[in-house]
Design a protein around this motif. Structure first.
Motif, PDB file in Angstrom:
ATOM      1  N   UNK A 320     -10.537  24.686   1.241  1.00  0.00           N
ATOM      2  CA  UNK A 320     -11.885  25.220   1.441  1.00  0.00           C
ATOM      3  C   UNK A 320     -12.676  25.236   0.137  1.00  0.00           C
ATOM      4  N   UNK A 321     -11.988  25.581  -0.964  1.00  0.00           N
ATOM      5  CA  UNK A 321     -12.686  25.559  -2.265  1.00  0.00           C
ATOM      6  C   UNK A 321     -13.093  24.130  -2.619  1.00  0.00           C
ATOM      7  N   UNK A 322     -12.197  23.158  -2.334  1.00  0.00           N
ATOM      8  CA  UNK A 322     -12.509  21.758  -2.616  1.00  0.00           C
ATOM      9  C   UNK A 322     -13.726  21.304  -1.823  1.00  0.00           C
ATOM     10  N   UNK A 323     -13.795  21.771  -0.578  1.00  0.00           N
ATOM     11  CA  UNK A 323     -14.906  21.340   0.282  1.00  0.00           C
ATOM     12  C   UNK A 323     -16.224  21.923  -0.203  1.00  0.00           C
ATOM     13  N   UNK A 324     -16.153  22.796  -1.218  1.00  0.00           N
ATOM     14  CA  UNK A 324     -17.365  23.365  -1.791  1.00  0.00           C
ATOM     15  C   UNK A 324     -18.066  24.310  -0.827  1.00  0.00           C
ATOM     16  N   UNK A 325     -17.267  24.992  -0.025  1.00  0.00           N
ATOM     17  CA  UNK A 325     -17.870  25.979   0.880  1.00  0.00           C
ATOM     18  C   UNK A 325     -18.641  27.004   0.074  1.00  0.00           C
ATOM     19  N   UNK A 326     -19.818  27.421   0.548  1.00  0.00           N
ATOM     20  CA  UNK A 326     -20.572  28.422  -0.220  1.00  0.00           C
ATOM     21  C   UNK A 326     -19.774  29.719  -0.351  1.00  0.00           C
ATOM     22  N   UNK A 327     -19.878  30.339  -1.520  1.00  0.00           N
ATOM     23  CA  UNK A 327     -19.144  31.582  -1.766  1.00  0.00           C
ATOM     24  C   UNK A 327     -19.935  32.748  -1.179  1.00  0.00           C
ATOM     25  N   UNK A 328     -19.204  33.785  -0.769  1.00  0.00           N
ATOM     26  CA  UNK A 328     -19.887  35.012  -0.340  1.00  0.00           C
ATOM     27  C   UNK A 328     -20.317  35.722  -1.616  1.00  0.00           C
ATOM     28  N   UNK A 329     -21.616  35.874  -1.797  1.00  0.00           N
ATOM     29  CA  UNK A 329     -22.094  36.480  -3.046  1.00  0.00           C
ATOM     30  C   UNK A 329     -22.480  37.925  -2.804  1.00  0.00           C
ATOM     31  N   UNK A 330     -21.909  38.827  -3.603  1.00  0.00           N
ATOM     32  CA  UNK A 330     -22.279  40.238  -3.482  1.00  0.00           C
ATOM     33  C   UNK A 330     -22.086  40.895  -4.840  1.00  0.00           C
ATOM     34  N   UNK A 331     -22.769  41.992  -5.052  1.00  0.00           N
ATOM     35  CA  UNK A 331     -22.580  42.725  -6.304  1.00  0.00           C
ATOM     36  C   UNK A 331     -21.219  43.391  -6.284  1.00  0.00           C
ATOM     37  N   UNK A 332     -20.398  43.067  -7.253  1.00  0.00           N
ATOM     38  CA  UNK A 332     -19.035  43.594  -7.283  1.00  0.00           C
ATOM     39  C   UNK A 332     -18.790  44.193  -8.662  1.00  0.00           C
ATOM     40  N   UNK A 333     -18.204  45.400  -8.679  1.00  0.00           N
ATOM     41  CA  UNK A 333     -17.839  45.993  -9.969  1.00  0.00           C
ATOM     42  C   UNK A 333     -16.423  45.530 -10.309  1.00  0.00           C
ATOM     43  N   UNK A 365     -21.030  42.256 -11.407  1.00  0.00           N
ATOM     44  CA  UNK A 365     -21.481  40.862 -11.368  1.00  0.00           C
ATOM     45  C   UNK A 365     -21.629  40.457  -9.907  1.00  0.00           C
ATOM     46  N   UNK A 366     -22.397  39.372  -9.697  1.00  0.00           N
ATOM     47  CA  UNK A 366     -22.562  38.877  -8.321  1.00  0.00           C
ATOM     48  C   UNK A 366     -21.525  37.781  -8.089  1.00  0.00           C
ATOM     49  N   UNK A 367     -20.492  38.098  -7.298  1.00  0.00           N
ATOM     50  CA  UNK A 367     -19.391  37.148  -7.071  1.00  0.00           C
ATOM     51  C   UNK A 367     -18.877  37.294  -5.636  1.00  0.00           C
ATOM     52  N   UNK A 368     -17.910  36.428  -5.302  1.00  0.00           N
ATOM     53  CA  UNK A 368     -17.218  36.531  -4.013  1.00  0.00           C
ATOM     54  C   UNK A 368     -16.036  37.487  -4.212  1.00  0.00           C
ATOM     55  N   UNK A 369     -16.147  38.672  -3.623  1.00  0.00           N
ATOM     56  CA  UNK A 369     -15.191  39.741  -3.934  1.00  0.00           C
ATOM     57  C   UNK A 369     -13.744  39.362  -3.594  1.00  0.00           C
TER      58      UNK A 369
END
Ligand SMILES: Nc1ncnc2c1ncn2[C@@H]1O[C@H](COP(=O)(O)OP(=O)(O)OP(=O)(O)O)[C@@H](O)[C@H]1O
Ligand SMILES: [Mg+2]
Length: 488
Positions: A320-333, A365-369
């Protein structure tokens, strides 16, 4: 050092200037000689006439005043710039009519220069001191009187010099015009080539090494006319770009197919694996009536199916990472994630010393938790699994300017040297015998760091194994970009 080559524009301009200069010089030389020759011929004709008039003039009376014009000079028809010298026995009479027609006697030095010319009836050029060059004719009459007649070459020389100046000016103007014309022409002819070069440069800057590539760049239609040399280059470039685009599309298609296959296969394997695990668990919980040997076999089936489940989950995640699936972006501490991950690691191995160093006010930061949690879990699992009991593991989170740094450091045996070059590649794992692993620990697949690397890169970050000598522990430094803020 090789000398810098000139641009085509410069070379063509220089060549045109050189050719114009050569033509102008040749024409100038030939025409100047022709002009001079014809002027001297005319002068010579006048000289003969002047000499004839002088020969017909009366002999000077002997012993007359030297300052009077000699008869050969004062006969009508003799013009400015004429000189005569008459030698009658011992008496020499010589004079010159200057530009205004005024008589000037000749000095002894000037007379000497003239008498040196032989009386052979040939016209020759003589330099008369103080008066310049003269065409001179010396003749002797039947009485033995020598008459030397000369006409000044000054007018001829003036005319030739003026002609040369005018010609030089025309040549210079011609060279300047030619340079300008050549410059403009070459610049205009080069413009399509520059456009072709710009297209090639833009293509060269495209990231073509992986993923779906759209190669829309083409040389404009106007610059692909096969009738011109530049057009041929442009058309060839366009054909090449077309081929490259097809090849890249084919590569991307086959990559996508392989990825899709891995993802599908992993996905399909999850359900039967869950059943196998479930049945094996059932046997473990209800061992009544099952022989010991079969129980042992079922325990192996359960542990192997658990290992296979992990492997399949990892492969699915990587696909899934290879396929470049969009990441879930959220504010994460990240501090919260770090605290949880260390707590879990401590529960899994109380025999290690776990230490945490994080900013008090958090690091958001805004990342995929979920993916980021997996990064921390994988790094801490490595620090737990690949080090002996009693090893100290430090997890530090630091906020930088526009980035956050997460570091997992242990003082265990460190990453073996032979693994370092391909540490983040798939299925890279150390010799099982070299790492003392706690009994019952989850089996190693060699995908942990590959997943960490993929997740971090998907976030635009980097991970490095901090430089450390083997034996002094391992330190993994993850840098994630993005505006970082404290929560306090
Ligand atoms: N903290 C560490 N100390 C010593 N060696 C390490 C450490 N972290 C990783 N390694 C070495 O790097 C190899 C690759 O690590 P990686 O996490 O990719 O795979 P793994 O831990 O073997 O398997 P998996 O994580 O998939 O269960 C490990 O097998 C181990 O030899
Ligand atoms: Mg691992």
């Amino acid at each position: 050092m090789t000398p810098r080559r000139w641009t085509l524009r410069r070379r063509v301009t220089a060549l045109v200037i050189a050719l114009v200069a050569l033509v102008a010089a040749t024409m100038g030389t030939v025409s100047t000689y022709a002009l001079q020759g014809s002027l001297v011929d005319q002068l010579d004709e006048r000289l003969v006439a002047t000499s004839d008039r002088g020969m017909n003039a009366a002999r000077p009376p002997r012993g007359e005043d030297r300052d009077e014009p000699p008869p050969a000079l004062s006969v009508p028809g003799q013009g400015a710039g004429t000189l005569t010298l008459t030698v009658d026995g011992a008496q020499t009479v010589a004079g010159y009519l200057d530009d205004d027609g005024t008589f000037e006697p000749l000095t002894i030095e000037q007379q000497d220069a003239l008498t040196e010319a032989a009386a052979d009836g040939e016209v020759r050029t003589v330099a008369v001191p103080g008066l310049g060059d003269f065409r001179v004719l010396a003749r002797t009459d039947p009485d033995g009187v020598l008459l030397v007649t000369g006409l000044s070459l000054a007018d001829v020389q003036h005319t030739v010099r003026d002609y040369l100046l005018a010609e030089g000016a025309v040549a210079l103007a011609g060279m300047a015009l030619a340079a300008l014309g050549a410059g403009i022409l070459v610049r205009r002819e080069m413009r399509p080539l520059e456009r072709v070069a710009r297209t090639a440069t833009r293509v060269a800057e495209l990231p073509l090494h992986s993923g779906a590539v759209s190669l829309a760049e083409r040389v404009p239609e106007a610059d692909t006319d096969p009738a011109t040399e530049v057009g041929q280059v442009g058309a060839a470039l366009n054909r090449m770009l077309g081929h490259v685009e097809d090849a890249l599309a084919a590569r991307h298609d086959s990559e996508t197919q392989v990825r899709q296959f891995v993802a599908d296969a992993s996905h399909e394997l999850r359900t039967p694996l869950a059943s196998i695990r479930g049945y094996a668990e059932l046997v473990r919980r209800r061992p009544e009536g099952v022989p010991d040997e079969a129980q042992h076999a079922m325990a192996r089936v359960e542990s192997e199916s658990r290992r296979m489940t992990t492997l399949v989950e990892d492969m699915l995640l990587l696909a899934r990472l290879d396929a470049g699936r969009p990441l879930a972006r959220a504010e994460v501490d990240l501090v919260v994630l770090a605290v949880e991950a260390v707590a879990d690691a401590h529960a899994a191995s109380p025999a290690h010393r776990w230490r945490l160093d994080v900013p008090d006010d958090g690091a958001t930061v805004v990342v995929d938790e979920d993916r980021l949690r997996q990064v921390l879990v994988n790094l801490l699992a490595n620090a737990r699994v690949h080090t002996p009991a009693g090893t100290t593991v430090d997890l530090a989170v630091r906020r930088g300017a526009g980035s956050v740094v997460v570091e997992v450091r242990d003082d265990g045996p460190g990453v073996p040297d032979d693994l370092r070059p391909r540490l983040f590649q798939r299925f890279t794992r150390g010799d099982e015998g070299r790492t003392r692993r706690p009994a019952g620990a989850e089996p190693s697949t060699g995908l942990g760091l590959a997943i960490v690397d993929s997740v971090v890169r998907a976030h635009g970050g980097t991970i490095v194994l901090a430089e450390s000598k083997s034996g002094s522990g391992a330190a993994f430094v993850v840098t994630l970009p993005g505006a970082v803020s404290g929560s306090g």
